[in-house]
Design a protein around this motif. Sequence first.
Motif, short mmCIF file in Angstrom:
data_model
loop_
_atom_site.label_atom_id
_atom_site.label_comp_id
_atom_site.label_asym_id
_atom_site.label_seq_id
_atom_site.Cartn_x
_atom_site.Cartn_y
_atom_site.Cartn_z
N ARG A 1 -21.50 -7.70 33.83
CA ARG A 1 -20.87 -8.30 35.00
C ARG A 1 -19.84 -7.08 35.65
NH1 ARG A 1 -18.13 -10.16 30.46
NH2 ARG A 1 -15.97 -9.72 30.55
N LEU A 2 -19.38 -7.44 36.54
CA LEU A 2 -18.20 -6.73 37.27
C LEU A 2 -17.16 -7.46 37.47
CD1 LEU A 2 -20.32 -4.54 40.04
CD2 LEU A 2 -19.73 -3.91 37.67
N GLU A 3 -15.98 -6.67 37.50
CA GLU A 3 -14.70 -7.33 37.91
C GLU A 3 -13.94 -6.69 39.02
OE1 GLU A 3 -12.13 -7.91 34.56
OE2 GLU A 3 -14.01 -8.95 33.30
N ILE B 1 -9.87 -1.01 46.53
CA ILE B 1 -10.44 -1.88 45.81
C ILE B 1 -10.86 -1.09 44.53
CG2 ILE B 1 -12.56 -3.59 45.59
CD1 ILE B 1 -12.52 -3.97 48.66
N TRP B 2 -10.78 -1.85 43.31
CA TRP B 2 -11.20 -1.26 42.11
C TRP B 2 -12.25 -2.05 41.51
CZ3 TRP B 2 -6.15 -1.60 43.99
CH2 TRP B 2 -5.65 -0.44 44.25
N LYS B 3 -12.91 -1.43 40.82
CA LYS B 3 -14.09 -2.38 39.88
C LYS B 3 -13.88 -1.76 38.39
CE LYS B 3 -18.37 -0.20 40.64
NZ LYS B 3 -19.52 -0.01 41.43
N LYS B 4 -14.23 -2.88 37.94
CA LYS B 4 -14.30 -2.54 36.13
C LYS B 4 -15.79 -3.08 35.66
CE LYS B 4 -12.20 -4.09 31.85
NZ LYS B 4 -11.20 -4.99 31.14
N GLU B 5 -16.53 -1.99 35.24
CA GLU B 5 -17.86 -2.37 34.82
C GLU B 5 -17.92 -2.61 33.62
OE1 GLU B 5 -20.39 1.05 35.91
OE2 GLU B 5 -20.28 1.01 37.99
N ILE B 6 -18.52 -3.80 33.24
CA ILE B 6 -18.86 -4.38 31.99
C ILE B 6 -20.11 -4.18 31.51
CG2 ILE B 6 -18.37 -6.40 30.30
CD1 ILE B 6 -16.34 -6.22 33.38
N TRP B 7 -20.41 -3.33 30.31
CA TRP B 7 -21.76 -3.10 29.98
C TRP B 7 -21.74 -3.90 28.54
CZ3 TRP B 7 -18.82 1.94 30.58
CH2 TRP B 7 -18.83 2.35 31.97
N GLU B 8 -23.04 -3.83 28.03
CA GLU B 8 -23.57 -4.36 26.98
C GLU B 8 -22.62 -3.60 25.75
OE1 GLU B 8 -28.01 -5.96 26.43
OE2 GLU B 8 -27.89 -3.72 26.81
N ASP B 9 -22.37 -2.39 25.82
CA ASP B 9 -21.51 -1.50 24.88
C ASP B 9 -20.27 -0.99 25.27
OD1 ASP B 9 -22.61 0.31 26.54
OD2 ASP B 9 -23.43 1.70 25.25
N GLY B 10 -19.71 -1.63 26.06
CA GLY B 10 -18.26 -1.27 26.50
C GLY B 10 -17.88 -1.56 27.89
N GLN C 1 -15.34 -0.16 31.57
CA GLN C 1 -14.63 1.29 32.38
C GLN C 1 -14.14 0.72 33.51
OE1 GLN C 1 -16.39 4.89 32.79
NE2 GLN C 1 -14.23 5.82 32.37
N TRP C 2 -12.84 0.86 34.16
CA TRP C 2 -12.38 0.72 35.32
C TRP C 2 -12.94 1.91 36.04
CZ3 TRP C 2 -10.71 -3.51 37.76
CH2 TRP C 2 -9.88 -4.40 37.05
N ILE C 3 -13.42 1.81 37.31
CA ILE C 3 -13.93 3.03 38.05
C ILE C 3 -12.60 3.19 39.21
CG2 ILE C 3 -15.62 3.88 39.82
CD1 ILE C 3 -16.73 3.26 36.80
N GLY C 4 -11.96 4.27 39.26
CA GLY C 4 -10.96 4.32 40.05
C GLY C 4 -11.15 4.42 41.37
N ASP C 5 -12.26 4.51 41.92
CA ASP C 5 -12.24 4.41 43.55
C ASP C 5 -13.89 4.09 43.70
OD1 ASP C 5 -14.22 6.90 43.35
OD2 ASP C 5 -12.24 8.02 43.80
N GLN C 6 -14.07 3.33 44.97
CA GLN C 6 -15.23 3.00 45.38
C GLN C 6 -16.38 4.13 45.43
OE1 GLN C 6 -16.46 -0.33 46.32
NE2 GLN C 6 -14.69 -1.54 46.54
N LEU C 7 -15.99 5.42 45.47
CA LEU C 7 -17.08 6.49 45.66
C LEU C 7 -17.27 6.80 44.23
CD1 LEU C 7 -15.26 8.49 48.30
CD2 LEU C 7 -17.48 7.34 48.58
N GLU C 8 -16.73 6.29 43.09
CA GLU C 8 -17.11 6.38 41.70
C GLU C 8 -16.81 7.78 41.34
OE1 GLU C 8 -20.74 4.39 40.58
OE2 GLU C 8 -20.06 2.57 41.60
N THR C 9 -15.77 8.54 42.08
CA THR C 9 -15.73 9.83 41.67
C THR C 9 -14.67 9.93 40.70
OG1 THR C 9 -14.30 10.04 43.26
CG2 THR C 9 -16.44 10.75 43.89
N THR C 10 -13.68 8.85 40.28
CA THR C 10 -12.67 8.67 39.55
C THR C 10 -12.83 7.72 38.68
OG1 THR C 10 -11.30 10.03 41.23
CG2 THR C 10 -10.01 8.74 39.53
N ALA C 11 -12.63 7.89 37.34
CA ALA C 11 -12.44 6.69 36.31
C ALA C 11 -11.28 6.55 35.72
CB ALA C 11 -13.36 7.03 35.32
N TYR C 12 -10.90 5.38 35.48
CA TYR C 12 -9.57 5.02 34.68
C TYR C 12 -9.92 4.82 33.28
CZ TYR C 12 -7.26 5.45 39.13
OH TYR C 12 -6.76 5.87 40.47
N PRO C 13 -10.07 5.57 32.29
CA PRO C 13 -10.31 5.28 30.89
C PRO C 13 -9.38 4.46 30.16
CG PRO C 13 -10.02 7.81 30.90
CD PRO C 13 -9.96 7.14 32.50
N ASN C 14 -8.09 4.36 30.56
CA ASN C 14 -7.13 3.55 30.08
C ASN C 14 -6.76 2.40 30.75
OD1 ASN C 14 -6.99 5.70 27.94
ND2 ASN C 14 -5.34 6.71 29.25
#
Length: 157
Positions: A46-48, A121-130, A132-145
């Motif tokens: 899912r996504l948040e 707008i920020w999106k959190k990708e939820i995978w089967e194995d983890g 991660q917040w994606i920092g921008d909609q261009l998906e160039t920056t992640a926020y691992p914390n």
Amino acid sequence: MERFEITKTPINTENIIKKVEKREAGAITTFIGTVREWTNGKRTVRLEYEAYEPMAVQMLAQIGAEIEEKWEGASAAITHRIGVLDIGEAAVVIAVSSPHRKAAYEANEYAIERIKQIVPIWKKEIWEDGEQWIGDQLETTAYPNGKPDLSEGEQHD
């Protein structure tokens, strides 16, 4: 009837289209961005989405104004959903009307690219194995914390 919205409920595409219907329009294009199951070889559960809502709505309206300036006679409506979205659900719906189809197609593509560039707008990708917040909609920056904290001065251009 607001043409630019952030919503926590499922998006009704027909309602978005109605916001741009007008007698002068010879074309209406729609773009529906949906939650896909696979991204870069990872199965998405899912996504948040979260947004800085007042600014997000303002930026969506700015995109609409840019479209009206660039394509004569064009009109746009954009709704982006926030919250938890399951596979197949619409995250964003864009409708653009214009006197001619070429302008409607071009303006619609312009809208989704501008959303990714300027709307907070920020999106959190939820995978089967983890996850991660994606920092921008261009998906160039992640926020691992975790997602950015705007209260601590984090800026989004």
